[in-house]
Scaffold this motif. Structure first.
Motif, mmCIF file in Angstrom:
data_model
loop_
_atom_site.group_PDB
_atom_site.id
_atom_site.type_symbol
_atom_site.label_atom_id
_atom_site.label_comp_id
_atom_site.label_asym_id
_atom_site.label_seq_id
_atom_site.Cartn_x
_atom_site.Cartn_y
_atom_site.Cartn_z
ATOM 1 N N ASN A 1 5.909 0.468 -3.085
ATOM 2 C CA ASN A 1 5.240 1.765 -2.932
ATOM 3 C C ASN A 1 5.814 2.798 -3.891
ATOM 4 O O ASN A 1 5.072 3.600 -4.476
ATOM 5 C CB ASN A 1 5.364 2.249 -1.489
ATOM 6 N N ASP A 2 7.140 2.786 -4.078
ATOM 7 C CA ASP A 2 7.753 3.699 -5.043
ATOM 8 C C ASP A 2 7.307 3.362 -6.459
ATOM 9 O O ASP A 2 7.026 4.259 -7.276
ATOM 10 C CB ASP A 2 9.277 3.631 -4.947
ATOM 11 N N ASN A 3 7.261 2.047 -6.734
ATOM 12 C CA ASN A 3 6.799 1.636 -8.068
ATOM 13 C C ASN A 3 5.345 2.048 -8.289
ATOM 14 O O ASN A 3 4.955 2.471 -9.404
ATOM 15 C CB ASN A 3 6.919 0.121 -8.214
ATOM 16 N N ALA B 1 -2.096 1.175 -18.432
ATOM 17 C CA ALA B 1 -1.419 1.820 -17.300
ATOM 18 C C ALA B 1 -2.152 1.520 -15.995
ATOM 19 O O ALA B 1 -1.527 1.270 -14.953
ATOM 20 C CB ALA B 1 -1.330 3.323 -17.534
ATOM 21 N N ALA B 2 -3.499 1.542 -16.038
ATOM 22 C CA ALA B 2 -4.277 1.250 -14.841
ATOM 23 C C ALA B 2 -4.078 -0.210 -14.409
ATOM 24 O O ALA B 2 -4.012 -0.520 -13.204
ATOM 25 C CB ALA B 2 -5.755 1.534 -15.090
ATOM 26 N N ALA B 3 -3.984 -1.112 -15.381
ATOM 27 C CA ALA B 3 -3.747 -2.525 -15.057
ATOM 28 C C ALA B 3 -2.403 -2.703 -14.354
ATOM 29 O O ALA B 3 -2.271 -3.497 -13.413
ATOM 30 C CB ALA B 3 -3.805 -3.369 -16.327
ATOM 31 N N GLU B 4 -1.399 -1.952 -14.788
ATOM 32 C CA GLU B 4 -0.091 -2.025 -14.149
ATOM 33 C C GLU B 4 -0.157 -1.510 -12.714
ATOM 34 O O GLU B 4 0.450 -2.079 -11.801
ATOM 35 C CB GLU B 4 0.925 -1.228 -14.956
ATOM 36 N N VAL B 5 -0.922 -0.449 -12.497
ATOM 37 C CA VAL B 5 -1.090 0.092 -11.141
ATOM 38 C C VAL B 5 -1.732 -0.952 -10.227
ATOM 39 O O VAL B 5 -1.287 -1.181 -9.093
ATOM 40 C CB VAL B 5 -1.930 1.385 -11.174
ATOM 41 N N GLU B 6 -2.789 -1.581 -10.711
ATOM 42 C CA GLU B 6 -3.469 -2.579 -9.890
ATOM 43 C C GLU B 6 -2.589 -3.806 -9.643
ATOM 44 O O GLU B 6 -2.660 -4.434 -8.576
ATOM 45 C CB GLU B 6 -4.776 -2.996 -10.558
ATOM 46 N N PRO C 1 -0.178 -6.287 -0.348
ATOM 47 C CA PRO C 1 -0.720 -7.071 0.772
ATOM 48 C C PRO C 1 0.047 -8.367 1.036
ATOM 49 O O PRO C 1 0.251 -8.756 2.187
ATOM 50 C CB PRO C 1 -2.163 -7.358 0.341
ATOM 51 N N GLN C 2 0.473 -9.026 -0.025
ATOM 52 C CA GLN C 2 1.245 -10.261 0.136
ATOM 53 C C GLN C 2 2.570 -9.972 0.840
ATOM 54 O O GLN C 2 3.015 -10.749 1.697
ATOM 55 C CB GLN C 2 1.489 -10.904 -1.224
ATOM 56 N N LEU C 3 3.188 -8.853 0.500
ATOM 57 C CA LEU C 3 4.446 -8.489 1.153
ATOM 58 C C LEU C 3 4.228 -8.168 2.626
ATOM 59 O O LEU C 3 5.049 -8.511 3.478
ATOM 60 C CB LEU C 3 5.083 -7.299 0.435
ATOM 61 N N THR D 1 4.655 -9.780 8.473
ATOM 62 C CA THR D 1 4.081 -10.247 9.737
ATOM 63 C C THR D 1 4.584 -11.636 10.091
ATOM 64 O O THR D 1 4.897 -11.921 11.258
ATOM 65 C CB THR D 1 2.548 -10.254 9.635
ATOM 66 N N VAL D 2 4.686 -12.507 9.081
ATOM 67 C CA VAL D 2 5.170 -13.864 9.324
ATOM 68 C C VAL D 2 6.600 -13.837 9.849
ATOM 69 O O VAL D 2 6.951 -14.570 10.792
ATOM 70 C CB VAL D 2 5.072 -14.703 8.039
ATOM 71 N N GLN D 3 7.443 -13.000 9.285
ATOM 72 C CA GLN D 3 8.839 -12.913 9.740
ATOM 73 C C GLN D 3 8.921 -12.364 11.160
ATOM 74 O O GLN D 3 9.717 -12.842 11.974
ATOM 75 C CB GLN D 3 9.646 -12.038 8.790
ATOM 76 N N MET D 4 8.108 -11.368 11.478
ATOM 77 C CA MET D 4 8.107 -10.834 12.846
ATOM 78 C C MET D 4 7.667 -11.904 13.844
ATOM 79 O O MET D 4 8.254 -12.047 14.926
ATOM 80 C CB MET D 4 7.179 -9.623 12.932
ATOM 81 N N ASN D 5 6.644 -12.655 13.479
ATOM 82 C CA ASN D 5 6.159 -13.685 14.386
ATOM 83 C C ASN D 5 7.152 -14.835 14.511
ATOM 84 O O ASN D 5 7.238 -15.480 15.570
ATOM 85 C CB ASN D 5 4.800 -14.200 13.918
#
Length: 502
Positions: free
Chosen positions: A210-212, A240-245, A252-254, A259-263
């Motif tokens: 999120n900071d990145n 720059a836009a490609a880096e943002v995306e 989402p993967q993180l 969720t997997v670790q919590m479960n």
């Protein structure tokens, strides 16, 4: 057979357990062969100030070294609720009950029987022979009633230790089950700590992403401003836009990993999926590893590692089984007795004249078994050899586990420090490249490369910090830490009550 006879049988049973000879080899605990000073198999060099590894024994509550109250609560809940640990506890109870079944053979058996028979003999059967005594007249025998209560007792005298060796093997199986439960507990405590640390590591990576994303968005806006001023082309904006995306695609993967670790933790605590989100969704720092870690003396590892203790118990049981097989070659002596009353009239049943009994020993000697006894003995000896090899491998595996964990923990700490230094240099490089880009001295690709390098370094540092703590967890697990003399009690009565009557 009266009460005095039963007492006599019990005294003979007790004397047989203590005074008779037990054939077969006696178990001698094996020597682990672990080094006495260093896990690396050589004397420890000169100790530097504040050494990272201490000779003191590891704390059974090693997770407290992370100083994370949430982790401590999870460990306590897991010990109280984990299903695998409950299963191991029930299996321990089963081994104790099985030992009781085996030990019962050392004592006499006493059975009570009572029969009542109403009998009418056929006039054309054996009764017809009585006509010769009555000059051919019918010989009539009226129906009769037979009352017969009896008590039967039997006891095999354990002269050669056949039963005693079975009891010895049963005791070893109890120790085996105890150490299997300890092994489950050690693995459970380590798994809870590992999953929790990895959860905090993923949450740290989400925060970094999120900071990145925020930083990359600022750079993208900077390039748009320069395009509007006609200083650069739209290519910089697209890069720059490609880096943002690209950064957005990581988040989402993180979250999935989170969720997997919590479960995974919920499963260890016997909770449904999603039940821990309220407790763990709020991000917290990765639990840091302490600067100094107690290892204990290498030679004591065999007394701490449950798997080594299991292997030793298995070897003990296999050795006792050889004694059982050897005892099969010797004659078995049994004492048998029966006492009861027999009467055709109920009112005379309990008179002394109605008493009848039998008593006497019997001996059984194996003469020909088709090779069964010899093959059984050879099988037990081969199983003992197998158990001895398994013990040796368990010790060697434990030694490897500790050394590998030590090396991994130490080298990951070095990697973490290098990544920390890289972050500092990469941050400075990004600051300088942005300034030069604003001044029109350098191209945007330089800024983009510096941005990607810094973002990657931050993610790698978070992963390395996670690895340092999980490597320490693995080290504690390799050392066999995390259990005490007092373990969760057997839940068998509650489980049986929940099942209800048949």
């Amino acid at each position: 057979m009266g009460l005095k006879t039963v007492k006599l049988f019990s005294l003979l049973a007790a004397s047989s357990l203590s005074g008779c000879y037990s054939v077969g080899p006696d178990f001698v605990p094996p020597t682990p062969g672990l080094p006495a000073v260093s896990f690396f198999g050589k004397p420890t060099p000169a100790v530097p100030p504040n050494p990272p590894f201490l000779p003191a024994a590891p704390d059974p509550h090693w997770w407290a070294t992370f100083r994370d109250p949430a982790l401590t609560r999870l460990e306590e809940e897991a010990v109280a609720t984990n299903l695998d640990l409950q299963t191991a506890t029930v299996k321990l109870a089963e081994s104790r009950f099985q030992r009781g079944v085996t030990a019962s053979a050392a004592f006499p058996t006493l059975n009570g029987n009572a029969t009542y028979t109403r009998e009418l003999l056929s006039q054309n059967g054996i009764v017809s022979l009585g006509k010769a005594l009555t000059n051919g007249q019918p010989f009539v025998v009226p129906p009769i009633s037979i009352y017969q209560p009896t008590f039967d007792a039997a006891w095999e005298v354990d002269i050669w230790g056949h039963v005693r060796r079975q009891i010895e093997a049963g005791d070893a199986q109890i120790h085996l089950s105890e150490d299997q439960r300890r092994d489950v507990l050690v693995s459970l405590l380590a798994e809870v700590a590992r999953d929790y640390i990895e959860l905090r590591g993923v949450q740290e990576q989400i925060a970094i992403a999120n900071d990145n994303l925020k930083s990359a968005t600022e750079i993208m806006e900077l390039t748009r401003a320069r395009v509007e001023k006609g200083l650069v082309t739209g290519l910089d904006v697209e890069n720059a836009a490609a880096e943002v995306e690209s950064i957005k695609a990581q988040i989402p993967q993180l979250h999935t990993q989170e969720t997997v670790q919590m479960n995974a933790l919920a499963l260890l605590l016997d909770e449904p999926p999603g039940s821990l989100e309220g407790k763990l969704a709020r991000a917290k720092p990765i639990p840091p590893a302490p600067a100094r870690v107690p290892l204990g003396i290498p030679s004591e590892l065999a007394r701490r590692r449950p798997d080594i203790r299991q292997a030793e118990a298995q070897l003990h049981a296999a050795t006792a089984d050889i004694g059982v097989a050897v005892a099969e070659f010797y004659p078995s002596v049994k004492l048998n007795g029966s006492v009861g009353f027999n009467s055709l009239d109920l009112k005379n049943l309990w008179k002394g004249s109605s008493l009848q009994y039998t008593f006497g020993p019997s001996i059984s000697l194996p003469i020909f078994e088709g090779g069964r006894l010899r093959s059984t003995l050879e099988l037990r000896e081969a199983q003992q050899q197998e158990a001895a090899i398994a013990y040796q491998k368990a010790v060697l595996q434990a030694w490897h586990d500790v050394v590998n964990a030590l090396v991994s923990f130490r080298n990951e700490q070095k990697r973490r420090e290098a990544l920390k230094a890289q972050i500092g240099h990469s941050a400075q490089a990004l600051t300088l490249s942005r300034a030069r880009y604003v001044d029109g001295v350098t191209e945007f690709i330089t800024v983009l490369n510096a941005e990607q390098t810094l973002f990657a370094a931050k993610q790698q540092y978070a992963q390395s910090a996670t690895n340092v703590s999980t490597d320490l967890v693995q080290l504690y697990k390799a050392l066999g830490g995390g259990w005490e003399t007092t373990l969760p009690t057997e839940p068998l009565p509650s489980i049986v009550s929940e099942l209800g009557p048949e």
